[in-house]
Design a protein around this motif. Structure first.
Motif, PDB file in Angstrom:
ATOM      1  N   ASN A  13      -4.364 -11.603   6.845  1.00 34.81           N
ATOM      2  CA  ASN A  13      -3.184 -10.722   6.797  1.00 34.81           C
ATOM      3  C   ASN A  13      -2.299 -10.849   8.048  1.00 34.81           C
ATOM      4  O   ASN A  13      -2.750 -11.278   9.102  1.00 34.81           O
ATOM      5  CB  ASN A  13      -3.560  -9.236   6.605  1.00 34.81           C
ATOM      6  CG  ASN A  13      -4.263  -9.036   5.270  1.00 34.81           C
ATOM      7  OD1 ASN A  13      -3.899  -9.674   4.288  1.00 34.81           O
ATOM      8  ND2 ASN A  13      -5.284  -8.186   5.242  1.00 34.81           N
ATOM      9  N   TRP A  15       0.251  -8.947  10.685  1.00 31.17           N
ATOM     10  CA  TRP A  15       0.551  -7.627  11.263  1.00 31.17           C
ATOM     11  C   TRP A  15       1.811  -7.691  12.115  1.00 31.17           C
ATOM     12  O   TRP A  15       2.078  -8.707  12.771  1.00 31.17           O
ATOM     13  CB  TRP A  15      -0.591  -7.173  12.168  1.00 31.17           C
ATOM     14  CG  TRP A  15      -1.730  -6.509  11.460  1.00 31.17           C
ATOM     15  CD1 TRP A  15      -2.093  -6.655  10.151  1.00 31.17           C
ATOM     16  CD2 TRP A  15      -2.682  -5.615  12.050  1.00 31.17           C
ATOM     17  NE1 TRP A  15      -3.207  -5.899   9.887  1.00 31.17           N
ATOM     18  CE2 TRP A  15      -3.584  -5.251  11.031  1.00 31.17           C
ATOM     19  CE3 TRP A  15      -2.854  -5.088  13.323  1.00 31.17           C
ATOM     20  CZ2 TRP A  15      -4.650  -4.376  11.260  1.00 31.17           C
ATOM     21  CZ3 TRP A  15      -3.908  -4.220  13.554  1.00 31.17           C
ATOM     22  CH2 TRP A  15      -4.799  -3.862  12.531  1.00 31.17           C
ATOM     23  N   TYR A  48       1.026  -5.867   7.090  1.00 33.50           N
ATOM     24  CA  TYR A  48       0.826  -4.499   7.560  1.00 33.50           C
ATOM     25  C   TYR A  48       1.551  -4.255   8.868  1.00 33.50           C
ATOM     26  O   TYR A  48       1.597  -5.139   9.734  1.00 33.50           O
ATOM     27  CB  TYR A  48      -0.657  -4.202   7.776  1.00 33.50           C
ATOM     28  CG  TYR A  48      -1.467  -4.265   6.495  1.00 33.50           C
ATOM     29  CD1 TYR A  48      -1.266  -3.333   5.478  1.00 33.50           C
ATOM     30  CD2 TYR A  48      -2.411  -5.263   6.295  1.00 33.50           C
ATOM     31  CE1 TYR A  48      -1.981  -3.388   4.299  1.00 33.50           C
ATOM     32  CE2 TYR A  48      -3.143  -5.336   5.114  1.00 33.50           C
ATOM     33  CZ  TYR A  48      -2.922  -4.396   4.116  1.00 33.50           C
ATOM     34  OH  TYR A  48      -3.612  -4.459   2.952  1.00 33.50           O
ATOM     35  N   ILE A  50       1.626  -1.891  12.353  1.00 32.69           N
ATOM     36  CA  ILE A  50       0.754  -1.005  13.142  1.00 32.69           C
ATOM     37  C   ILE A  50       1.683  -0.160  14.004  1.00 32.69           C
ATOM     38  O   ILE A  50       2.504  -0.692  14.762  1.00 32.69           O
ATOM     39  CB  ILE A  50      -0.322  -1.771  13.943  1.00 32.69           C
ATOM     40  CG1 ILE A  50      -1.089  -0.793  14.848  1.00 32.69           C
ATOM     41  CG2 ILE A  50       0.212  -2.952  14.734  1.00 32.69           C
ATOM     42  CD1 ILE A  50      -2.395  -1.355  15.396  1.00 32.69           C
ATOM     43  N   ALA A  68       6.793  -4.184   4.118  1.00 33.32           N
ATOM     44  CA  ALA A  68       5.390  -3.961   4.496  1.00 33.32           C
ATOM     45  C   ALA A  68       4.604  -3.459   3.290  1.00 33.32           C
ATOM     46  O   ALA A  68       5.079  -2.612   2.537  1.00 33.32           O
ATOM     47  CB  ALA A  68       5.308  -2.941   5.631  1.00 33.32           C
ATOM     48  N   TYR A  72      -0.720   0.907   9.360  1.00 30.84           N
ATOM     49  CA  TYR A  72      -1.799   1.606  10.071  1.00 30.84           C
ATOM     50  C   TYR A  72      -1.135   2.502  11.104  1.00 30.84           C
ATOM     51  O   TYR A  72      -0.455   2.013  12.011  1.00 30.84           O
ATOM     52  CB  TYR A  72      -2.715   0.615  10.784  1.00 30.84           C
ATOM     53  CG  TYR A  72      -3.505  -0.265   9.841  1.00 30.84           C
ATOM     54  CD1 TYR A  72      -4.672   0.207   9.234  1.00 30.84           C
ATOM     55  CD2 TYR A  72      -3.098  -1.563   9.560  1.00 30.84           C
ATOM     56  CE1 TYR A  72      -5.404  -0.596   8.367  1.00 30.84           C
ATOM     57  CE2 TYR A  72      -3.821  -2.370   8.692  1.00 30.84           C
ATOM     58  CZ  TYR A  72      -4.972  -1.883   8.100  1.00 30.84           C
ATOM     59  OH  TYR A  72      -5.685  -2.671   7.250  1.00 30.84           O
ATOM     60  N   VAL A  95      -7.331  -4.464  16.037  1.00 36.03           N
ATOM     61  CA  VAL A  95      -7.422  -5.886  15.679  1.00 36.03           C
ATOM     62  C   VAL A  95      -8.888  -6.277  15.515  1.00 36.03           C
ATOM     63  O   VAL A  95      -9.258  -7.003  14.579  1.00 36.03           O
ATOM     64  CB  VAL A  95      -6.724  -6.770  16.747  1.00 36.03           C
ATOM     65  CG1 VAL A  95      -7.072  -8.241  16.562  1.00 36.03           C
ATOM     66  CG2 VAL A  95      -5.217  -6.571  16.682  1.00 36.03           C
ATOM     67  N   PRO A 100      -6.428  -9.198  11.729  1.00 35.91           N
ATOM     68  CA  PRO A 100      -5.282  -9.926  11.169  1.00 35.91           C
ATOM     69  C   PRO A 100      -5.253 -11.346  11.704  1.00 35.91           C
ATOM     70  O   PRO A 100      -5.738 -11.607  12.812  1.00 35.91           O
ATOM     71  CB  PRO A 100      -4.085  -9.144  11.717  1.00 35.91           C
ATOM     72  CG  PRO A 100      -4.589  -8.534  12.987  1.00 35.91           C
ATOM     73  CD  PRO A 100      -6.047  -8.257  12.783  1.00 35.91           C
ATOM     74  N   MET A 103      -0.118 -11.908  14.350  1.00 36.82           N
ATOM     75  CA  MET A 103       0.386 -10.632  14.852  1.00 36.82           C
ATOM     76  C   MET A 103       1.686 -10.847  15.609  1.00 36.82           C
ATOM     77  O   MET A 103       1.759 -11.656  16.524  1.00 36.82           O
ATOM     78  CB  MET A 103      -0.657  -9.989  15.757  1.00 36.82           C
ATOM     79  CG  MET A 103      -0.187  -8.688  16.311  1.00 36.82           C
ATOM     80  SD  MET A 103      -1.475  -7.491  16.464  1.00 36.82           S
ATOM     81  CE  MET A 103      -0.498  -6.021  16.687  1.00 36.82           C
TER      82      MET A 103
END
Ligand code: FAD
Length: 369
Positions: A13, A15, A48, A50, A68, A72, A95, A100, A103
């Protein structure tokens, strides 16, 4: 499994660190979410955000509007204001928990402080100040092509299906802007990048995405003793900074205004106001003290892509072009017909800006009447 950044198959994924200040989302976040969506689609994974702050749930759904899948959210009075210690601890632990593979941070003052701290703590690589991101799918596509009849050019695939690695290709100017370097982080995850504000295009806002975004509140531990600094007060600069990144029209001045600096800036300001824009500048004018640094466009200034960029008395050095060449329409006025700025201009006028700009202003005024 214990966290180990070299176990790259354990990471999945994309982030994006969603930077908010005093409960307001920084516009770069929406650019990064839009870019993150593109990368996640190429990787066949989720995107996602954060988001750290105090009572910031309300900001999360907007992130869904730009692509998105989920956010989180970490709420705590200790996260209300940015501190290197507090944010690094929460992000590093997140993390380690969720792993992920990519990032992204904005290359803002906060992002430039936070991302290297996180990268060092998580024992992974970071490429700073990127201007372009891509996924290196070549190895993967070749692997699929060999020995299968799959229509790989037209399929959406999950890159974790087979044991072939995909790397984030992070491109940034190097050697004073004379070349663009593409960097990968092949042995560790997450691959981290800070991205220059204004470089990535924001996607159109999608109401349905905002309505469907998943908001998650993982458990976390943060106590006052984790934070070694105390924010006593936040004082905003009294001076109003020019908003180059959000501008639709930019009229920039260069060293070509030297014979009458005040007059040149006044002409640029009048033209910018007529077109509903703002005044930018080359570094030469900033270095000479003619205009403040927040006006500077280019490699060490801002990256902009307005609808219209007017360059007045700017030669078109590579470091200036790096910040404006993706503008939709470039108009250059320069008395030297061989100036490099004309190579990228959609419209070029060879002449003295002090003669050409007043004529332009008059004709725009006449057309408006
Ligand atoms: P010049 O190159 O001196 O050009 C002036 C132009 O004005 C000439 O083309 C001339 O023909 C024209 N002119 C003169 N009089 C008139 C007139 N009356 N009417 C019309 N035209 C006229 N530069 C940036 O802009 N942004 C950056 O972020 C940046 N970062 C840098 C980072 C590094 C590491 C380095 C080494 C350099 C950087 N530079 C940057 C500097 C860059 O290399 C150039 O020196 C700078 O862009 C030149 O500015 P200029 O075009 O205004 O001036």
């Amino acid at each position: 499994m214990a966290y180990d950044s070299s176990q790259i198959d354990a990471f999945k994924n994309v982030w994006v660190f969603c930077e908010q200040r005093q409960g307001k989302m920084m516009p770069t976040t929406f650019e990064l979410i839009s870019e993150g969506r593109k990368l996640a689609d190429e990787l066949g994974c989720n995107l996602y955000g954060i988001l750290l702050g105090d009572d910031v749930d309300d900001l999360a759904s907007e992130l869904g509007g730009y692509g998105a899948d989920g956010v989180y959210v970490y709420n705590s009075p200790l996260l209300k204001n940015y501190t290197t210690d507090g944010y690094t601890k929460v992000i590093s632990e997140a993390v380690q928990e969720f792993r992920p593979e990519v990032m992204l941070f904005g290359a803002s003052n906060i992002g430039r402080d936070l991302a290297p701290r996180c990268a060092a703590r998580l024992h992974t690589g970071l490429c700073a100040d990127c201007t372009h991101l891509d996924i290196d799918l070549d190895g993967y596509i070749n692997f699929l092509r060999s020995g299968s009849s799959l229509d790989v050019d037209n399929m959406k695939f999950d890159t974790k299906l087979f044991d072939v690695n995909t790397n984030l290709k992070m491109t940034r100017p190097a050697f004073g802007g004379h070349l663009m370097a593409t960097i990968v982080c092949p042995r560790f995850r997450p691959a981290m990048a800070t991205v220059r504000p204004g470089v990535m295009q924001k996607r159109p806002y999608d109401e349905a995405g905002a309505a469907n975004v998943e908001i998650m509140h993982p458990d976390f531990e943060l106590v006052a003793a984790d934070i070694e600094t105390e924010v006593l007060d936040i004082v905003k600069a009294a001076k109003k900074m020019v908003d180059l990144i959000g501008a639709d029209v930019i009229v920039s001045v260069g060293r070509g205004i030297a014979k009458d600096v005040e007059g040149g800036i006044a002409l640029a300001t009048e033209l910018a106001e007529l077109l509903g824009g703002v005044v930018g500048s080359s570094r030469a004018c900033v270095d000479a003290g003619w205009i403040s640094a927040d006006h500077q466009v280019g490699q060490t200034g801002k990256t902009v892509h307005p609808r219209i960029y007017v360059a007045l008395g700017i030669s078109g050095a590579i470091q200036h072009k790096a910040g404006m060449q993706d503008s939709e329409c470039i108009i250059a006025i320069n008395k030297n017909e061989t100036a490099p700025i004309f190579e990228i201009a959609d419209y070029g006028i060879t002449g003295d800006l002090f003669k050409v700009v007043p004529l332009l202003i008059d004709s725009i005024k006449a057309a408006k009447e």
